[in-house]
Design a protein around this motif. Structure first.
Motif, short mmCIF file in Angstrom:
data_model
loop_
_atom_site.label_atom_id
_atom_site.label_comp_id
_atom_site.label_asym_id
_atom_site.label_seq_id
_atom_site.Cartn_x
_atom_site.Cartn_y
_atom_site.Cartn_z
N PRO A 1 0.73 -1.45 0.17
CA PRO A 1 0.07 -0.40 0.18
C PRO A 1 0.80 1.43 -0.07
O PRO A 1 0.46 2.24 0.04
N ARG A 2 1.76 1.41 0.57
CA ARG A 2 2.59 2.57 0.33
C ARG A 2 4.63 1.68 0.20
O ARG A 2 4.34 0.81 0.49
N GLY A 3 4.86 3.27 -0.45
CA GLY A 3 6.35 2.53 -0.70
C GLY A 3 6.84 3.59 -1.79
O GLY A 3 6.57 4.08 -2.51
N LEU A 4 7.97 2.82 -2.35
CA LEU A 4 8.64 3.49 -3.64
C LEU A 4 8.51 2.66 -4.88
O LEU A 4 8.62 1.38 -4.57
N VAL A 5 8.25 3.37 -5.93
CA VAL A 5 8.46 2.47 -6.89
C VAL A 5 9.46 2.98 -8.17
O VAL A 5 9.07 4.32 -8.54
N LEU A 6 10.51 2.28 -9.06
CA LEU A 6 11.50 2.81 -9.71
C LEU A 6 9.93 2.33 -11.28
O LEU A 6 10.23 0.72 -11.29
N GLU A 7 10.08 3.39 -11.95
CA GLU A 7 9.54 2.85 -13.16
C GLU A 7 10.99 2.66 -14.35
O GLU A 7 11.10 3.51 -14.22
N ILE A 8 11.00 2.01 -15.65
CA ILE A 8 11.52 1.72 -16.34
C ILE A 8 11.10 1.62 -17.35
O ILE A 8 10.75 0.54 -17.83
N GLY A 9 12.00 2.41 -18.55
CA GLY A 9 11.40 1.86 -20.14
C GLY A 9 9.76 2.75 -20.09
O GLY A 9 9.27 2.10 -20.37
N SER A 10 9.19 3.48 -19.77
CA SER A 10 8.18 3.91 -19.71
C SER A 10 7.19 4.18 -21.14
O SER A 10 6.45 5.31 -20.67
N GLY A 11 8.70 4.96 -21.47
CA GLY A 11 7.47 5.15 -23.22
C GLY A 11 7.30 5.82 -23.20
O GLY A 11 7.79 7.10 -23.28
N THR A 12 5.66 6.86 -23.40
CA THR A 12 5.00 7.20 -23.93
C THR A 12 5.59 8.12 -22.16
O THR A 12 4.69 9.84 -22.35
N GLY A 13 5.16 7.19 -21.38
CA GLY A 13 4.53 7.64 -20.18
C GLY A 13 3.11 7.86 -19.47
O GLY A 13 2.46 7.85 -18.26
#
Length: 52
Positions: A27-39
């Motif tokens: 439910p809480r925390g940090l997320v790293l998004e990689i390769g988001s393309g258009t976002g």
């Protein structure tokens, strides 16, 4: 947004992906998004899951 900033497939599948993420992510925390393309996905997910 104009056509250069969006793609049709993320618009079609962002909600089903969000439903899975909401079940499997904490439910809480940090997320790293990689390769988001258009976002488009990450923008949708960030609005729906503000504690991540």
């Amino acid at each position: 947004m104009d056509a250069r900033e969006t793609a049709p497939s993320p618009e079609r599948n962002k909600q089903p992906i969000l439903e899975v993420l909401a079940r499997v992510l904490p439910p809480r925390g940090l997320v790293l998004e990689i390769g988001s393309g258009t976002g488009q996905h990450v923008a949708h997910f960030a609005r729906a899951l503000p504690a991540l």
